[in-house]
Design a protein around this motif. Sequence first.
Motif, PDB file in Angstrom:
ATOM      1  N   UNK A 100       0.807  -1.308  -0.104  1.00 24.01           N
ATOM      2  CA  UNK A 100      -0.062   0.467  -0.386  1.00 24.01           C
ATOM      3  C   UNK A 100       1.285   1.267  -0.185  1.00 24.01           C
ATOM      4  N   UNK A 101       0.642   1.948  -0.807  1.00 22.39           N
ATOM      5  CA  UNK A 101       0.438   3.332   0.046  1.00 22.39           C
ATOM      6  C   UNK A 101      -0.046   4.492   0.573  1.00 22.39           C
ATOM      7  N   UNK A 102       0.470   4.900   1.793  1.00 22.88           N
ATOM      8  CA  UNK A 102       0.415   5.632   2.696  1.00 22.88           C
ATOM      9  C   UNK A 102      -0.155   7.413   2.373  1.00 22.88           C
ATOM     10  N   UNK A 103      -0.717   7.645   2.805  1.00 18.00           N
ATOM     11  CA  UNK A 103      -0.778   9.429   2.856  1.00 18.00           C
ATOM     12  C   UNK A 103      -1.550  10.067   3.562  1.00 18.00           C
ATOM     13  N   UNK A 104      -1.160  11.432   4.021  1.00 18.89           N
ATOM     14  CA  UNK A 104      -2.862  12.640   4.206  1.00 18.89           C
ATOM     15  C   UNK A 104      -4.277  11.854   3.383  1.00 18.89           C
ATOM     16  N   UNK A 105      -5.122  11.266   4.485  1.00 23.01           N
ATOM     17  CA  UNK A 105      -6.460  12.261   3.693  1.00 23.01           C
ATOM     18  C   UNK A 105      -6.418  13.877   2.361  1.00 23.01           C
ATOM     19  N   UNK A 106      -6.038  14.797   3.629  1.00 23.59           N
ATOM     20  CA  UNK A 106      -6.282  15.663   2.794  1.00 23.59           C
ATOM     21  C   UNK A 106      -5.467  15.602   1.324  1.00 23.59           C
ATOM     22  N   UNK A 107      -4.267  14.671   1.458  1.00 26.84           N
ATOM     23  CA  UNK A 107      -3.509  15.346   0.358  1.00 26.84           C
ATOM     24  C   UNK A 107      -4.452  14.043  -0.962  1.00 26.84           C
ATOM     25  N   UNK A 108      -4.424  13.115  -0.083  1.00 25.51           N
ATOM     26  CA  UNK A 108      -4.903  12.347  -1.744  1.00 25.51           C
ATOM     27  C   UNK A 108      -6.490  13.185  -2.005  1.00 25.51           C
ATOM     28  N   UNK A 109      -7.285  14.321  -0.957  1.00 23.14           N
ATOM     29  CA  UNK A 109      -8.630  14.440  -1.467  1.00 23.14           C
ATOM     30  C   UNK A 109      -7.716  15.895  -2.495  1.00 23.14           C
ATOM     31  N   UNK A 110      -6.952  15.832  -2.169  1.00 21.85           N
ATOM     32  CA  UNK A 110      -6.250  17.690  -3.146  1.00 21.85           C
ATOM     33  C   UNK A 110      -6.138  16.539  -4.137  1.00 21.85           C
ATOM     34  N   UNK A 111      -5.661  15.197  -4.639  1.00 27.94           N
ATOM     35  CA  UNK A 111      -5.517  14.523  -5.480  1.00 27.94           C
ATOM     36  C   UNK A 111      -6.955  14.739  -6.990  1.00 27.94           C
ATOM     37  N   UNK A 119      -7.349  11.466   9.395  1.00 27.79           N
ATOM     38  CA  UNK A 119      -6.496  12.638   8.274  1.00 27.79           C
ATOM     39  C   UNK A 119      -5.441  11.077   7.206  1.00 27.79           C
ATOM     40  N   UNK A 120      -6.637  10.740   6.768  1.00 28.26           N
ATOM     41  CA  UNK A 120      -5.402   8.725   6.167  1.00 28.26           C
ATOM     42  C   UNK A 120      -6.284   7.886   5.310  1.00 28.26           C
ATOM     43  N   UNK A 121      -5.526   7.857   4.051  1.00 29.08           N
ATOM     44  CA  UNK A 121      -6.047   7.418   3.000  1.00 29.08           C
ATOM     45  C   UNK A 121      -5.207   6.788   2.546  1.00 29.08           C
ATOM     46  N   UNK A 122      -5.093   5.259   2.003  1.00 29.84           N
ATOM     47  CA  UNK A 122      -4.619   4.584   1.767  1.00 29.84           C
ATOM     48  C   UNK A 122      -4.872   3.639   0.162  1.00 29.84           C
ATOM     49  N   UNK A 123      -3.555   3.681  -0.700  1.00 26.94           N
ATOM     50  CA  UNK A 123      -3.787   3.218  -1.985  1.00 26.94           C
ATOM     51  C   UNK A 123      -3.073   1.655  -2.410  1.00 26.94           C
ATOM     52  N   UNK A 124      -3.652   0.656  -2.969  1.00 24.25           N
ATOM     53  CA  UNK A 124      -2.874  -0.847  -3.195  1.00 24.25           C
ATOM     54  C   UNK A 124      -1.778  -0.252  -4.445  1.00 24.25           C
ATOM     55  N   UNK A 125      -0.889  -0.539  -4.178  1.00 27.69           N
ATOM     56  CA  UNK A 125       0.329  -0.548  -5.424  1.00 27.69           C
ATOM     57  C   UNK A 125       0.329  -1.721  -5.685  1.00 27.69           C
ATOM     58  N   UNK A 144       5.180  16.959  19.694  1.00 26.98           N
ATOM     59  CA  UNK A 144       5.210  18.479  19.193  1.00 26.98           C
ATOM     60  C   UNK A 144       6.877  18.665  18.472  1.00 26.98           C
ATOM     61  N   UNK A 145       6.640  19.236  17.283  1.00 26.43           N
ATOM     62  CA  UNK A 145       7.663  18.868  16.072  1.00 26.43           C
ATOM     63  C   UNK A 145       7.670  19.705  15.280  1.00 26.43           C
ATOM     64  N   UNK A 146       8.416  20.007  14.316  1.00 32.89           N
ATOM     65  CA  UNK A 146       8.140  21.539  13.426  1.00 32.89           C
ATOM     66  C   UNK A 146       7.146  20.607  12.111  1.00 32.89           C
ATOM     67  N   UNK A 147       6.386  21.321  11.808  1.00 33.65           N
ATOM     68  CA  UNK A 147       5.125  21.460  11.455  1.00 33.65           C
ATOM     69  C   UNK A 147       5.129  22.530  10.123  1.00 33.65           C
ATOM     70  N   UNK A 148       5.693  22.136   8.943  1.00 36.41           N
ATOM     71  CA  UNK A 148       5.873  22.367   7.534  1.00 36.41           C
ATOM     72  C   UNK A 148       5.620  21.975   6.119  1.00 36.41           C
ATOM     73  N   UNK A 149       4.748  22.804   5.665  1.00 37.68           N
ATOM     74  CA  UNK A 149       3.695  22.770   4.298  1.00 37.68           C
ATOM     75  C   UNK A 149       4.886  21.655   3.524  1.00 37.68           C
ATOM     76  N   UNK A 150       4.124  20.566   3.076  1.00 36.53           N
ATOM     77  CA  UNK A 150       4.847  19.531   2.097  1.00 36.53           C
ATOM     78  C   UNK A 150       5.165  18.214   3.080  1.00 36.53           C
ATOM     79  N   UNK A 151       5.307  17.968   4.205  1.00 30.19           N
ATOM     80  CA  UNK A 151       5.118  17.209   5.631  1.00 30.19           C
ATOM     81  C   UNK A 151       4.090  16.847   5.582  1.00 30.19           C
ATOM     82  N   UNK A 152       3.140  16.519   5.067  1.00 30.78           N
ATOM     83  CA  UNK A 152       1.381  15.983   5.066  1.00 30.78           C
ATOM     84  C   UNK A 152       2.090  14.875   4.656  1.00 30.78           C
ATOM     85  N   UNK A 153       0.868  13.595   5.292  1.00 38.62           N
ATOM     86  CA  UNK A 153       1.501  12.179   4.645  1.00 38.62           C
ATOM     87  C   UNK A 153       2.927  11.722   5.317  1.00 38.62           C
TER      88      UNK A 153
END
Length: 220
Positions: free
Chosen positions: A57-68, A108-114, A205-214
Amino acid sequence: ELWPKPYRLRSFASPTMRISDDLRRCVVFLGHESGDDGSDFKAAGTAFFVAYKGHRYLVTAQHVAAGLGDDPFLMRLNREDGGADNVHCDPIEHEMRWYSNTADPSVDLSVLPVHIAFKANGYDGQLLREEYFDPEALKRWGIGIGDVCYTVGLFRLMQGGKRNLPVVHTGYIALMPGDERIPVRDWLGPKGTTNRRHVEGYLVQTQNLQGLSGSPVFVR
Protein backbone atom coordinates in the motif's frame (compact mmCIF):
# COMPACT_ATOMS: atom_id res chain seq x y z
CA GLU A 1 30.60 17.03 45.32
CA LEU A 2 26.96 16.17 44.90
CA TRP A 3 27.82 13.15 42.75
CA PRO A 4 30.65 10.72 43.50
CA LYS A 5 32.99 10.49 40.53
CA PRO A 6 31.68 7.17 39.12
CA TYR A 7 28.12 8.53 39.17
CA ARG A 8 28.34 12.02 37.77
CA LEU A 9 25.12 13.24 36.17
CA ARG A 10 26.65 13.39 32.74
CA SER A 11 27.19 9.64 32.78
CA PHE A 12 23.40 9.17 32.57
CA ALA A 13 22.99 11.19 29.36
CA SER A 14 21.66 9.10 26.48
CA PRO A 15 23.59 9.24 23.23
CA THR A 16 21.86 11.02 20.35
CA MET A 17 19.79 8.49 18.44
CA ARG A 18 19.80 8.33 14.66
CA ILE A 19 17.23 6.52 12.57
CA SER A 20 18.11 3.93 9.96
CA ASP A 21 18.57 5.17 6.41
CA ASP A 22 16.07 2.49 5.35
CA LEU A 23 13.31 4.53 6.97
CA ARG A 24 14.00 7.37 4.53
CA ARG A 25 13.78 4.90 1.63
CA CYS A 26 10.13 4.09 2.39
CA VAL A 27 9.14 7.69 1.61
CA VAL A 28 8.10 9.02 -1.81
CA PHE A 29 6.81 12.37 -3.02
CA LEU A 30 3.49 12.89 -4.78
CA GLY A 31 2.96 15.76 -7.19
CA HIS A 32 2.40 16.98 -10.72
CA GLU A 33 4.27 17.99 -13.84
CA SER A 34 5.42 21.58 -14.01
CA GLY A 35 7.36 23.82 -16.34
CA ASP A 36 6.56 24.86 -19.89
CA ASP A 37 7.22 21.42 -21.31
CA GLY A 38 5.92 19.46 -18.31
CA SER A 39 9.33 17.90 -17.70
CA ASP A 40 9.74 19.23 -14.15
CA PHE A 41 8.28 17.70 -11.03
CA LYS A 42 6.50 19.75 -8.39
CA ALA A 43 5.87 17.87 -5.16
CA ALA A 44 2.58 18.35 -3.34
CA GLY A 45 2.98 16.02 -0.37
CA THR A 46 4.60 12.98 1.18
CA ALA A 47 3.60 9.30 1.14
CA PHE A 48 5.19 6.04 2.26
CA PHE A 49 5.03 2.34 1.38
CA VAL A 50 3.65 -0.34 3.68
CA ALA A 51 3.52 -4.13 3.45
CA TYR A 52 0.51 -5.53 5.28
CA LYS A 53 -0.88 -9.08 5.21
CA GLY A 54 0.78 -9.89 1.89
CA HIS A 55 -0.29 -6.69 0.11
CA ARG A 56 1.45 -3.41 -0.66
CA TYR A 57 0.00 0.00 0.00
CA LEU A 58 0.88 3.64 -0.46
CA VAL A 59 -0.15 5.68 2.59
CA THR A 60 -0.65 9.43 2.88
CA ALA A 61 -2.86 11.99 4.60
CA GLN A 62 -6.49 12.09 3.53
CA HIS A 63 -6.26 15.78 2.69
CA VAL A 64 -3.32 15.06 0.34
CA ALA A 65 -5.31 12.31 -1.42
CA ALA A 66 -8.39 14.54 -1.56
CA GLY A 67 -6.29 17.28 -3.15
CA LEU A 68 -5.16 14.88 -5.87
CA GLY A 69 -8.70 13.60 -6.38
CA ASP A 70 -9.34 11.65 -9.57
CA ASP A 71 -6.87 13.73 -11.56
CA PRO A 72 -3.64 12.12 -12.85
CA PHE A 73 -0.64 12.64 -10.57
CA LEU A 74 3.02 11.67 -10.39
CA MET A 75 4.73 9.47 -7.84
CA ARG A 76 8.47 10.13 -7.88
CA LEU A 77 10.58 7.08 -7.06
CA ASN A 78 14.33 7.21 -6.52
CA ARG A 79 16.43 4.84 -8.61
CA GLU A 80 19.27 2.69 -7.27
CA ASP A 81 21.60 3.94 -10.00
CA GLY A 82 20.83 7.61 -9.26
CA GLY A 83 18.11 10.00 -10.35
CA ALA A 84 14.43 9.17 -10.13
CA ASP A 85 11.44 8.15 -12.23
CA ASN A 86 8.16 10.04 -12.28
CA VAL A 87 5.57 7.26 -12.30
CA HIS A 88 2.36 8.43 -13.96
CA CYS A 89 -0.75 7.48 -11.96
CA ASP A 90 -4.23 7.93 -13.41
CA PRO A 91 -6.91 6.88 -10.88
CA ILE A 92 -9.57 6.49 -13.57
CA GLU A 93 -7.53 4.92 -16.37
CA HIS A 94 -5.59 2.62 -14.02
CA GLU A 95 -8.66 1.88 -11.84
CA MET A 96 -6.84 3.14 -8.74
CA ARG A 97 -8.74 4.15 -5.64
CA TRP A 98 -7.77 5.88 -2.44
CA TYR A 99 -9.41 4.30 0.61
CA SER A 100 -10.23 6.41 3.66
CA ASN A 101 -11.95 5.78 6.99
CA THR A 102 -15.49 6.90 6.16
CA ALA A 103 -16.76 5.64 9.52
CA ASP A 104 -14.67 8.24 11.35
CA PRO A 105 -14.13 11.44 9.33
CA SER A 106 -11.62 12.66 11.92
CA VAL A 107 -9.02 10.15 10.63
CA ASP A 108 -6.74 12.06 8.24
CA LEU A 109 -5.42 8.96 6.48
CA SER A 110 -5.78 7.40 3.02
CA VAL A 111 -4.27 4.25 1.51
CA LEU A 112 -3.83 3.20 -2.11
CA PRO A 113 -3.17 -0.44 -3.14
CA VAL A 114 -0.04 -0.56 -5.31
CA HIS A 115 1.84 -3.24 -7.23
CA ILE A 116 5.38 -1.94 -7.54
CA ALA A 117 8.38 -4.28 -7.57
CA PHE A 118 11.27 -2.14 -6.35
CA LYS A 119 14.25 -4.34 -7.18
CA ALA A 120 12.90 -5.59 -10.52
CA ASN A 121 12.49 -2.00 -11.72
CA GLY A 122 15.70 -0.66 -10.20
CA TYR A 123 13.94 1.47 -7.56
CA ASP A 124 15.61 2.35 -4.30
CA GLY A 125 12.48 1.73 -2.21
CA GLN A 126 11.66 0.12 1.09
CA LEU A 127 8.44 -1.30 2.56
CA LEU A 128 7.52 -0.76 6.19
CA ARG A 129 6.70 -4.16 7.69
CA GLU A 130 3.66 -5.11 9.73
CA GLU A 131 5.53 -5.14 13.02
CA TYR A 132 5.95 -1.36 12.78
CA PHE A 133 2.21 -1.05 13.40
CA ASP A 134 1.85 -3.49 16.29
CA PRO A 135 0.01 -1.63 19.09
CA GLU A 136 1.51 -4.03 21.63
CA ALA A 137 4.94 -2.62 20.75
CA LEU A 138 3.99 0.52 22.68
CA LYS A 139 3.81 -1.51 25.88
CA ARG A 140 6.69 -3.80 25.00
CA TRP A 141 9.08 -0.90 24.44
CA GLY A 142 7.59 1.38 27.08
CA ILE A 143 6.83 4.16 24.56
CA GLY A 144 5.19 7.20 26.10
CA ILE A 145 5.16 10.93 26.71
CA GLY A 146 8.58 12.52 26.26
CA ASP A 147 9.94 9.97 23.79
CA VAL A 148 11.93 11.35 20.89
CA CYS A 149 10.30 10.85 17.48
CA TYR A 150 11.31 11.47 13.88
CA THR A 151 9.17 12.80 11.03
CA VAL A 152 10.47 11.82 7.58
CA GLY A 153 9.16 13.66 4.54
CA LEU A 154 9.21 16.52 2.09
CA PHE A 155 10.91 19.84 2.74
CA ARG A 156 9.00 21.99 0.26
CA LEU A 157 11.87 24.44 -0.38
CA MET A 158 14.34 21.64 -1.16
CA GLN A 159 12.40 18.78 -2.70
CA GLY A 160 15.29 17.68 -4.90
CA GLY A 161 16.00 18.54 -8.51
CA LYS A 162 16.82 15.02 -9.73
CA ARG A 163 15.57 12.74 -6.93
CA ASN A 164 13.60 12.75 -3.69
CA LEU A 165 15.46 14.22 -0.74
CA PRO A 166 13.43 13.26 2.36
CA VAL A 167 14.40 15.26 5.42
CA VAL A 168 14.19 14.19 9.06
CA HIS A 169 12.66 16.43 11.72
CA THR A 170 13.02 15.50 15.39
CA GLY A 171 10.36 16.07 18.01
CA TYR A 172 8.75 14.63 21.13
CA ILE A 173 5.54 12.86 22.03
CA ALA A 174 3.72 15.51 24.03
CA LEU A 175 0.52 13.56 24.74
CA MET A 176 -0.66 10.00 24.25
CA PRO A 177 -4.20 9.05 23.13
CA GLY A 178 -6.60 9.22 26.06
CA ASP A 179 -10.14 10.05 27.03
CA GLU A 180 -10.10 13.44 25.33
CA ARG A 181 -9.58 14.00 21.61
CA ILE A 182 -7.15 16.59 20.27
CA PRO A 183 -8.62 19.67 18.50
CA VAL A 184 -7.00 20.31 15.11
CA ARG A 185 -7.75 22.47 12.10
CA ASP A 186 -10.36 21.09 9.70
CA TRP A 187 -8.02 19.88 6.94
CA LEU A 188 -10.83 19.34 4.42
CA GLY A 189 -12.53 22.67 5.11
CA PRO A 190 -12.07 25.85 3.06
CA LYS A 191 -8.76 27.66 3.26
CA GLY A 192 -8.60 29.89 6.32
CA THR A 193 -11.37 28.04 8.14
CA THR A 194 -11.51 28.26 11.92
CA ASN A 195 -13.47 25.02 12.23
CA ARG A 196 -11.93 22.25 14.30
CA ARG A 197 -11.95 18.47 14.16
CA HIS A 198 -11.32 16.39 17.26
CA VAL A 199 -9.01 13.46 16.60
CA GLU A 200 -7.86 10.46 18.57
CA GLY A 201 -4.12 10.47 18.15
CA TYR A 202 -0.68 11.31 19.44
CA LEU A 203 0.16 14.94 20.04
CA VAL A 204 3.70 15.40 18.73
CA GLN A 205 5.71 18.55 19.25
CA THR A 206 7.74 19.01 16.07
CA GLN A 207 8.08 21.26 13.05
CA ASN A 208 4.87 21.35 11.05
CA LEU A 209 5.89 22.46 7.57
CA GLN A 210 3.93 22.50 4.34
CA GLY A 211 4.80 19.35 2.41
CA LEU A 212 5.21 17.11 5.47
CA SER A 213 1.55 16.07 5.24
CA GLY A 214 1.41 12.31 4.82
CA SER A 215 4.81 11.72 6.45
CA PRO A 216 5.43 8.73 8.72
CA VAL A 217 6.54 9.43 12.29
CA PHE A 218 8.91 6.97 13.98
CA VAL A 219 9.82 6.45 17.62
CA ARG A 220 13.38 5.35 18.50
